[in-house]
Design an enzyme around this catalytic site. Structure first.
Site, PDB file in Angstrom:
ATOM      1  N   SER A  11       5.929  -9.847  -6.617  1.00 62.65           N
ATOM      2  CA  SER A  11       5.797 -10.820  -6.510  1.00 62.65           C
ATOM      3  C   SER A  11       6.119 -11.191  -8.758  1.00 62.65           C
ATOM      4  CB  SER A  11       3.620 -11.738  -7.334  1.00 62.65           C
ATOM      5  OG  SER A  11       3.798 -12.623  -8.281  1.00 62.65           O
ATOM      6  N   TYR A  31      -4.081  -9.982  -9.863  1.00 64.16           N
ATOM      7  CA  TYR A  31      -3.340  -9.526  -8.634  1.00 64.16           C
ATOM      8  C   TYR A  31      -1.725  -9.138  -9.147  1.00 64.16           C
ATOM      9  CZ  TYR A  31       0.218 -11.864  -5.812  1.00 64.16           C
ATOM     10  OH  TYR A  31       1.315 -12.444  -5.428  1.00 64.16           O
TER      11      TYR A  31
END
Ligand SMILES: NC(=O)c1ccc[n+]([C@@H]2O[C@H](COP(=O)([O-])OP(=O)(O)OC[C@H]3O[C@@H](n4cnc5c(N)ncnc54)[C@H](O)[C@@H]3O)[C@@H](O)[C@H]2O)c1
Length: 351
Positions: free
Chosen positions: A144, A169
């Site tokens: 990401s 995350y």
């Protein structure tokens, strides 16, 4: 670097009922002759009906029965090994994960389980396949843009520092990159990480801002824009992402100086946009496709708020490496992409 003819391959997609996984499966069924094995645990992080809908669309176009779906949780190690043993995938595209930055503040354990334990189970199954004489030829996985944290230098280059994540995350995605690297190095598993930048488009994720804004505007509610609407995101259209994955899977990385067959690419649009600007373009698209009334004035619905914990100010992908190595550049402009989203949203809501 080895080239792979994916037409002769069995391709395992994890998270196939998800936004990117579903779009990838659709693409591969229509553009290749590959056999697609898709797994997903169909969790209820967001509306499961949307995940079922994506699977139905795939099954509808799969006239030659090349798609197999298994409901499976990647945290279940034995189930993952059994799956690899049964199907012996040539290529694995690992997309299953707990996504979302803000949810990770409230639910940290879910991220450790799905994104670290689950990720490990998948790459360890790849290792086991070497012992079984059926090695996976290319392992691709989703990282990401959040790994770049709040880096000041923009646009983000793959070689930039990623040691300062600002959410759990992001930390799990960074962990996947380094755990993956160790397995590429130790066992020679050809491996490519893909740092996705805010992917949007039809059949997208209801937890993401553009989808939430749409639902709020439709219900006549206000939309809250954090950091006074000044956060910038490198919104990337789903077809550009699928184009990139399809290209990347056909070429394994070259061996690096440590002997690892590992590489990582930004998959972004290289055009960051402030969220306040984004909402205006979105509302125009929604008006054009009758989701909102023609005379709707979006400015009346925008509420500017302070920044929230875990959010980064800017994401901005340098996409030169992807172009140099695979000859592809993002094609879709934001207004065009959002019109396609609006068109799909109207049809989905009224089906
Ligand atoms: N969409 C984006 O903007 C974006 C940006 C950066 C990174 N990513 C990453 O890309 C990948 C795909 O994202 P997406 O947008 O399609 O998300 P998504 O939530 O739509 O898809 C993920 C899928 O994985 C499944 N899943 C989750 N945990 C699982 C488990 N334990 N076992 C089996 N299946 C499981 C979910 O049910 C879901 O269908 C994720 O790894 C995500 O972190 C996405």
């Amino acid at each position: 670097m080895n080239k792979i003819d994916i037409n002769n391959c069995t391709i395992l997609i994890t998270g196939v009922a998800g936004f990117i996984g579903g779009a990838l499966a659709l693409r591969l069924i229509t553009s290749t002759k590959a056999r697609i094995i898709g797994i997903d645990n169909l969790n209820d992080y967001y509306d499961v009906r949307l995940k079922e809908y994506r699977l139905d669309v795939i099954r509808e176009i799969d006239v030659n029965h090349r798609f197999v779906f298994k409901k499976l949780d990647i945290v279940d190690r034995d189930a993952v090994y059994d799956l690899f043993n049964s199907y012996k995938p040539d290529i694995v595209v690992h997309l299953a994960a707990q996504a979302g930055v803000r949810y990770s503040i409230e639910n940290p354990y879910v991220y450790i389980q799905n994104n670290i334990v689950g990720f490990f189970n998948i790459i360890d199954a790849c290792r086991k396949m070497i012992e079984m004489n059926a090695p996976v030829r290319h392992f691709l996985f989703a990282s990401s843009s959040s790994v770049y944290g709040n880096n000041e230098k923009i646009p983000y280059l793959e070689s930039d520092n990623t040691d300062h994540p600002v959410s759990l995350y992001a930390a799990t995605k960074k962990a996947d990159e380094v755990i993956g690297y160790s397995y590429a190095q130790l066992y020679g598993i050809p491996m490519t990480g893909m740092r996705f930048f805010t992917v949007y488009g039809p059949v997208g994720r209801p937890d993401m801002a553009y989808y939430k804004f749409t639902e709020e505007l439709v219900k006549g509610k206000n939309v809250k824009l954090y950091n006074q609407g000044k956060n910038k995101r490198d919104f990337t259209y789903i077809d550009d992402v699928v184009d990139a994955i399809e290209k990347i899977m056909q070429k394994t990385p070259v061996v690096d100086r440590n002997g690892a067959t590992y590489d990582i690419y930004n998959i972004g649009s290289n055009h960051p946009l402030e969220t306040v600007e984004f909402v205006k373009i979105l509302s125009e698209a929604l008006k054009e496709h009758r989701v909102l009334d023609e005379d709707f004035v979006v400015d009346d619905s925008i509420v500017l708020c302070d920044a929230v914990v875990g959010d980064v100010d800017v994401t901005y992908a340098d996409t030169e490496r992807l172009y140099e190595c695979f000859g592809i550049k993002p094609k879709h402009k934001i207004d065009d992409g959002l019109k396609r989203f609006a068109e799909w949203y109207f049809a989905y809501r009224n089906q």
